[in-house]
Scaffold this active site. Structure first.
Site, PDB file in Angstrom:
ATOM      1  N   GLY A  10      36.758  34.574  -2.760  1.00 52.79           N
ATOM      2  CA  GLY A  10      35.907  35.049  -3.850  1.00 52.79           C
ATOM      3  C   GLY A  10      35.091  33.897  -4.398  1.00 52.79           C
TER       4      GLY A  10
ATOM      5  N   GLN B   9      30.428  29.558 -10.946  1.00 54.33           N
ATOM      6  CA  GLN B   9      30.932  28.481 -10.092  1.00 54.33           C
ATOM      7  C   GLN B   9      29.830  27.768  -9.312  1.00 54.33           C
ATOM      8  OE1 GLN B   9      34.168  31.107  -8.303  1.00 54.33           O
ATOM      9  NE2 GLN B   9      35.197  29.121  -8.425  1.00 54.33           N
TER      10      GLN B   9
ATOM     11  N   CYS C  62      41.775  28.231  -7.033  1.00 54.46           N
ATOM     12  CA  CYS C  62      40.385  28.454  -7.411  1.00 54.46           C
ATOM     13  C   CYS C  62      39.531  27.340  -6.817  1.00 54.46           C
ATOM     14  CB  CYS C  62      40.272  28.449  -8.932  1.00 54.46           C
ATOM     15  SG  CYS C  62      38.601  28.731  -9.533  1.00 54.46           S
ATOM     16  N   LEU C  63      38.382  27.695  -6.263  1.00 57.76           N
ATOM     17  CA  LEU C  63      37.517  26.690  -5.636  1.00 57.76           C
ATOM     18  C   LEU C  63      37.024  25.647  -6.645  1.00 57.76           C
ATOM     19  CD1 LEU C  63      35.361  28.925  -3.244  1.00 57.76           C
ATOM     20  CD2 LEU C  63      37.338  27.510  -2.643  1.00 57.76           C
TER      21      LEU C  63
ATOM     22  N   HIS D  78      40.623  37.939 -10.731  1.00 55.39           N
ATOM     23  CA  HIS D  78      40.381  36.489 -10.819  1.00 55.39           C
ATOM     24  C   HIS D  78      38.874  36.205 -10.924  1.00 55.39           C
ATOM     25  CE1 HIS D  78      41.180  32.157  -9.570  1.00 55.39           C
ATOM     26  NE2 HIS D  78      39.873  32.274  -9.395  1.00 55.39           N
ATOM     27  N   GLU D  79      38.089  36.861 -10.066  1.00 59.62           N
ATOM     28  CA  GLU D  79      36.638  36.631 -10.076  1.00 59.62           C
ATOM     29  C   GLU D  79      36.004  37.194 -11.339  1.00 59.62           C
ATOM     30  OE1 GLU D  79      35.486  34.519  -8.085  1.00 59.62           O
ATOM     31  OE2 GLU D  79      37.315  34.489  -6.906  1.00 59.62           O
TER      32      GLU D  79
ATOM     33  N   HIS E 280      36.088  34.887 -14.151  1.00 57.39           N
ATOM     34  CA  HIS E 280      35.045  33.847 -14.126  1.00 57.39           C
ATOM     35  C   HIS E 280      33.791  34.292 -14.881  1.00 57.39           C
ATOM     36  CE1 HIS E 280      36.540  30.571 -11.686  1.00 57.39           C
ATOM     37  NE2 HIS E 280      36.915  31.369 -10.713  1.00 57.39           N
TER      38      HIS E 280
HETATM   39 NI    NI Z   1      38.251  30.932  -9.162  1.00 58.48          NI
END
Ligand code: NI
Length: 196
Positions: free
Chosen positions: A45, A50, A105-106, A147-148, A151
């Site tokens: 995701g 991000q 998470c990235l 999760h996304e 964000h």
């Molecule tokens: Ni994330």
């Protein structure tokens, strides 16, 4: 084009995203760049904050999770090839008894923690053609979407940890914001002093 992924500590990750209009400039190109950035970083995701944009867009492709041997055949099928862009999403309802999954998470490389979330989510969103949908997801699909979605609400999974866990992680999170980590994808760090 692969875009740098914004690291923990950048204020853009804390903004509540604004809705996107159908005439948003170069939207197709933005989505293509986000997909490329997500796949390059081996993510399942990616949300617009991000890559530095406080707008309500996120992408999900859960295909890598479909190989998980702990899942039923039915769950594997649901995850395999699930690839969607969610624009102007709003979670309508979450229900069920909270369950734990180890999230990463990235924007927060090398940190993984158990996070509790409800198993079922009903969400309204627009697809890439601005067609509106309301759908219900559960299990790992719901998990990635939640999760996304967080964000685009300015929330990170580390916010959901206990006070003790947060204190234990503080040093590592500060290091990430200063760029003192190695990720195998391009990142942008908020606390790296320019010209040094
Ligand atoms: Ni994330």
């Amino acid at each position: 084009m692969i875009l740098p992924i914004v690291a923990y500590g950048d204020p853009v990750l804390r903004k509540v995203g604004v809705d996107v209009a159908s005439d948003y400039p170069k939207l197709k190109e933005l989505l293509a760049n986000m997909w490329e950035t997500m796949y390059n970083a081996k993510g399942v995701g990616l949300a617009a904050p991000q890559i530095g944009l406080p707008i309500r867009i996120f992408l999900v492709d859960t295909t890598p999770f479909a190989d998980d041997e702990g899942l039923s055949e039915e769950e594997q099928k649901a995850l395999d090839g699930f690839k969607k862009a969610f624009i102007n999403a709003e979670i309508e309802e979450e229900e069920g008894e909270e369950w734990i999954f180890n999230e990463g998470c990235l924007s927060i490389p090398d940190v993984r923690e158990d996070v509790k979330r409800k198993p079922t989510v009903r969400i309204s969103y627009l697809d890439e053609d601005f067609k509106s949908h309301t759908e219900t997801y559960d299990g790992l699909l719901a998990r990635v979407i939640q999760h996304e979605y967080d964000h685009i609400e300015g929330v990170l999974f580390t916010d959901k940890l206990s006070g003790l866990k947060k204190r234990l992680l503080k040093g590592r999170l500060t290091s990430i914001s200063k760029g003192k980590i190695s990720a195998d994808y391009r990142m942008r760090f908020p606390d790296i002093k320019k010209g040094r």
